[in-house]
Each structure stands twice: as C-alpha cells, then as structure tokens.
Scaffold this active site. Sequence first.
Site, short mmCIF file in Angstrom:
data_model
loop_
_atom_site.label_atom_id
_atom_site.label_comp_id
_atom_site.label_asym_id
_atom_site.label_seq_id
_atom_site.Cartn_x
_atom_site.Cartn_y
_atom_site.Cartn_z
N HIS A 3 0.84 -1.20 0.00
CA HIS A 3 0.00 0.00 0.00
C HIS A 3 0.87 1.26 0.00
CE1 HIS A 3 -3.68 2.32 1.22
NE2 HIS A 3 -2.76 3.13 1.70
N GLU A 4 1.81 1.33 0.93
CA GLU A 4 2.66 2.53 1.02
C GLU A 4 3.56 2.66 -0.21
OE1 GLU A 4 1.75 4.65 2.99
OE2 GLU A 4 0.56 3.37 4.31
N HIS A 27 1.69 4.42 -2.94
CA HIS A 27 1.77 5.88 -2.78
C HIS A 27 3.13 6.38 -3.28
CE1 HIS A 27 -1.92 6.77 -0.71
NE2 HIS A 27 -1.65 6.02 0.34
N HIS A 43 3.40 6.63 -7.00
CA HIS A 43 2.65 7.79 -7.48
C HIS A 43 3.51 9.05 -7.37
CE1 HIS A 43 -1.69 9.69 -7.46
NE2 HIS A 43 -1.09 9.81 -8.61
#
Length: 680
Positions: free
Chosen positions: A469-470, A473, A476
Amino acid sequence: MDNPLLNMTGLPPFPALRPEHVEPAIDAVLEENRSRVAALLAATDHYAWDSLVAPLEALEDRLNRTWSPVSHMNAVVNTPELRAAYNACLPKLSDYATEMGQNEALYAAFRSIAEHAGFGTLDPVRQRIVSNALRDFRLAGVALDPERRERFRAIQQRLSTLTSKFEENLLDATHAWFRQVTDTAELAGLPDSALAAARQAAATRELDGWVFTLEYPSYFAVMSYADHRPLREAVYTAYVTRASDQGPHAGRWDNGPVMEEILALRHELAQLLGFRNYAERSLATKMAPDTGAVLAFLEDLAGRSLAMAREELDELHRYAREHHGLERLESWDITYCSEQLRRHRHQLSQEDLRPYFPEPRVLEGLFAVVERLYGVRAELQPGVDTWHPDVRFYRLVDEAGEVRGQFYLDLYARAHKRGGAWMDECIVRRVDAQGRVQVPVAYLTCNFNAPVEGRPALFTHNEVLTLFHEFGHGLHHMLTRIDHASVAGINGVAWDAVELPSQFLENWCWEPEALALISGHHETGAPLPPELIRRLRAARNFQAGMQMVRQLEFGLFDFRLHLEYDPARGARVQEILDEVRAQVAVVAPPAFNRFQHSFSHIFAGGYAAGYYSYKWAEVLASDAFSLFEEEGIFDAETGRRFLRTILERGGAQEPMELFIEFRGREPEIDALLRHNGIAA
C-alpha cells in the site's frame, strides 16, 4: 553558525541536522521568500508564467525541502528538543501560508495571467496550476475583509498547533504504557515471533521476562493470540484509552479538549469562507460533488454490508460459546476469537504465513512485481546518510536507464517513532529554469517488528499488504512525469482519489503468480505451498462484512462530525460516534473506549471530512485492477497504460478523466463488492 538546512543541494544530511538549526533556517527561508515575492510583484505589471509562476514555484520548493527533513525527523526520531524546535516553527509557517494566500497583489497577478488572451495558449498543465492557485487564494480568505482575514490567520495558526499537540499526546501516551509479564502462564497462545520481540523489549528496559507495549505489532499479537484473557483486557484497555480521560493514564495526555477546539475552529474557518460547515469546505478540493453524495455513498455501502456483518458476528458468538465457553463476547475477545475461528474454518493463521514472508524476500518480490508492471527496477544505494541505522536508501531506474525516483525505507517500530505507516515527500519532481530535472525522493515508513535473535524480520500477510500500500503511494510520487511540483506526483490530486495507486497495488498480494515472487520460507527458501495459497485466498473475505462496516463507521463519524457541527451544542464527539455506531456498527465497544482520541487521520493528518476517501478510492482501485484480471495480472501493456495514465500524470488532470483514459469508462462498484465478497 553553519546551517546544513540552508546549505542543502541534494539529499538532506540527516546526521548533521540539529534542533538548533531548525528555527534559524526556517526564519531565513521565510524572510528570503517574502522579499523575493515582493520583488517579483514590483518588477512588472504584465505578469506571465516565466516571470511569476515559475519563480514562485522555486521559492515554495526550497521552503518545502528545508522543512521536510525537520517534519520527518519529528515523526520518526522524536526528542523534546526537536519537538520544541518543530513547534516553534508551526505558527511561522502557518502565518506565511496565510499571508501568501491572502496577498491581494499576488492574487491579482494570477488573475491577470488567467484573464490574458494568451492564457489559452499555455499548456493544459500550466492552465490547471493557475486555476488551482486561484481556487486556493479564495480558500485562503483573499476575499475577506481585514478583520475576518486576521481571524482566519489566527485560526490557521492555532489549528497547526492543535493538530501537532494531538499527535504528540498520542505518541507520548502510546509509549508511556507497557505491561511486564514474568509468569509464563500468561504467555499461552502467543507465537514465537511475539515472544522474541517481547523478550527484546524487556531486555531494552533492563527488566526480567517479557514486555508488551502499545506499539502496533505488540498490541496486535496480544489481541490476536494471547489465550490469557486478563492480559488481552489490560492491553486492550490501555490501547483504546490512549490520550483520553479514561484508562491507566486517564487525563494525562487528554485529546478531548484538543478535539473540541479543532472542530470548533474548523467550523468557524469554513463559515468565514462562505461554506455552511467544514465538510463542504473539505469537498472544495475533492472528487465527490457534494456532502449528500458522500453520505449516500457510505450509507449505500452500509446497506449492502450490514446483513453480512451481522451474520459474521452471530457466527463468531456461536463459535466463542461452543469452543471457548464465552457466553459474553467482550471487545478484547473479538480479534482473538476471530483469529481462532479463521484457524478453525480455514486452517490458517497470520502466524502460519509469517515464516514465508521474510523481509528480504518480500522486498525482492515487491520490486519484481513493480518491474514487471512498470519496467522500473529498485537498486539499493549504500552509504547514504539517514536518521537511523535501520533505514535504507534505494533508487528506481527505468528501462532507458533513467533514475525516476529515490526512496528511504524505514520499516521497524521503535521508541520515539510515530505509529502507523505512511509515505511522505522528501523532494518533489520539477524541472528548474535551466531545464534540470529534480528527481523525486520519498520517505516510506512502517512499524513492523524488527529482526530478532538472528532471524530476518518476518512479516504477516497483513503487513505485506501494508508495505505494498505505502509503496503504491511512493510510486505515485516517484514515477510522475509532470515538471511542475504543485501538480507532480500526489500534489494536486483530489484527496478522495489519492488512495487509488496504493489500494490498487495491494491486489497483487493475493495473486498466486505474485505470491511466488514475494514469498519464500526464511530457512528453506521454499515458496508458499499451493495449499497455503488456496487457504489464504479462501480466507480473503473472512469477516469482510465486519471490516467493511468498521471502515464505514470511521468514514461516517468523521464526515458527520464536520458536517453537523453546531457552535451552540459543541462538537458532540461521543454523541455522534454513538449515533453512527447505532446505524452501521455491529460491535458495541465498552463505554470507556475512546477510539476518537487516537484518530490522528482526521485530527492530525489530511483526512478531516475526508476519511470516506479510502472507500471512494477503493471503488476506483478495484475497478482498475479488474482490467488486469481480464488481461493478465502481469500484462505489460496494461501495466504501462496504468503508468502513463495514472502514475505519471499526478494532479495534472481531473482524476475522473485519467481513470476513464485508463479504463475506457467511468468506474463501477461491482469489482469492489466482488473483491469484498459482498453480493452486488
């Protein structure tokens, strides 16, 4: 004094940074920025991109780069001296932001650019930056009369202090409590990994036996596996009363008054700007069209999930009665009995999987997944200065050999480090006036158990999900191709779309092809056996209804707090939480539970009246992944399309436009419901 914060040209020199450097550096940069802005405005009355917007972006970038290592160290290696220096700068930074946002001459200059005949010839990214800036001037109170402007400034300054105080109270309360255990009978059921970490925690404190703390890995292990019910109750009670008027440290770091004041000030701020409440103010920069749409979205999901959640809880009650003799299921029994039921039904526990997810293999597999999808490889860079010996530094290199981004990886829980997991910006991509590309750099932070007793760190599957998940980010932020910092990476992205890349990447943690890359037994190297993979996937939606309504509880609570604030009645924090629980929750916590006092996402993070974003973006993430389900989970063409349309574009376009460009249509909710095992 030679100040390393003012002499940075590349990465922050973390070992050289001292608390006494912080305030002088921020003072110097703010003074220089103010004088430079005044000079830019005085230089001409015909403003253009190159003469105004580009130089302003350079000023903003320098300020962000100076503050970023300070803010980060305050979160990960907190000391009283650093905290004092950090807090001394918050009002100054808040004042500066408000001053710039309310600068009428600056606002007029941006308006003149937008209204000039040549505006239409600017490229769409630059047009969007100017439009965003005009919106942000209005949201900063540029149109207010002098008296209201001054009140706006005072509110912003106070809010920056209060949100920091909320986080400090939570950090101090989390680290103040521990439970020493010397009777081995109390340790029954706890896995070896948890016992080894607890032995290490005791040794660090020079105590006998085992020490359990409120850091999440320790808390989670006790709640999930400890057969000893009084131990679970003690740890649960301490955890859910942190920073509150209840529990073992009742009143010592109480966030109650902090929350009251934060909510009152946010409401007043919103009304100054012409909004009826802070929820409306929050949506001014989000995808959701209005407050009604957010409530309808959350309530619709609740309607689809509640029956399933109630059935799951009924099943848990029956199981606890029949197998554990528990006539009444208390809150400190829920996680434990759920874990036992998962084992009973699926012959699977998170601990069964831990030996197959050693940190080196997980990282290697994560990087392999990303390379297959996007054609970028991660390379460890030894010898880079960091803030702690456990931190590592990597760079991302694409197929053409270009360094696309770099990141610090800080994986382990420790004292003086904020809980949770997050990605933050160290350096943002931009191209300067000389055409030089500033390579983006990210901080990737988790709170997992460190290696103990000669073994590598062993992760649960849930921790692997968190890491993915991290990293989503981080991608991105790092893979952006936008040349202007204000819309590069996660900047300028509507907050209810910002979780798309992170939740999207989690999907690979469930796929056999990807699990073969990220798993390998820490002793034998053997991959996760097919039977364990089958059980893992079968258990994917175990209690998905209960998990769904829990997230909806958080989202509705947050949104209603900000939507329904009434100065005559106060914040009504507990009252609204109780109402939301009556509406969507299936588990009623004890009266002493003060979850809200540690809800830092909305009281100290960027999610105020925006926690619904997790579910909103999960619709996008699930639907985006469904294209990989159709084309193949490692289909290179689909992966490169996601890279081009979502990751590289940052905040340069509306998220809905980018999603349609990727998916060929608007998002549909079916994939979310299917992935959560909820009938459409």
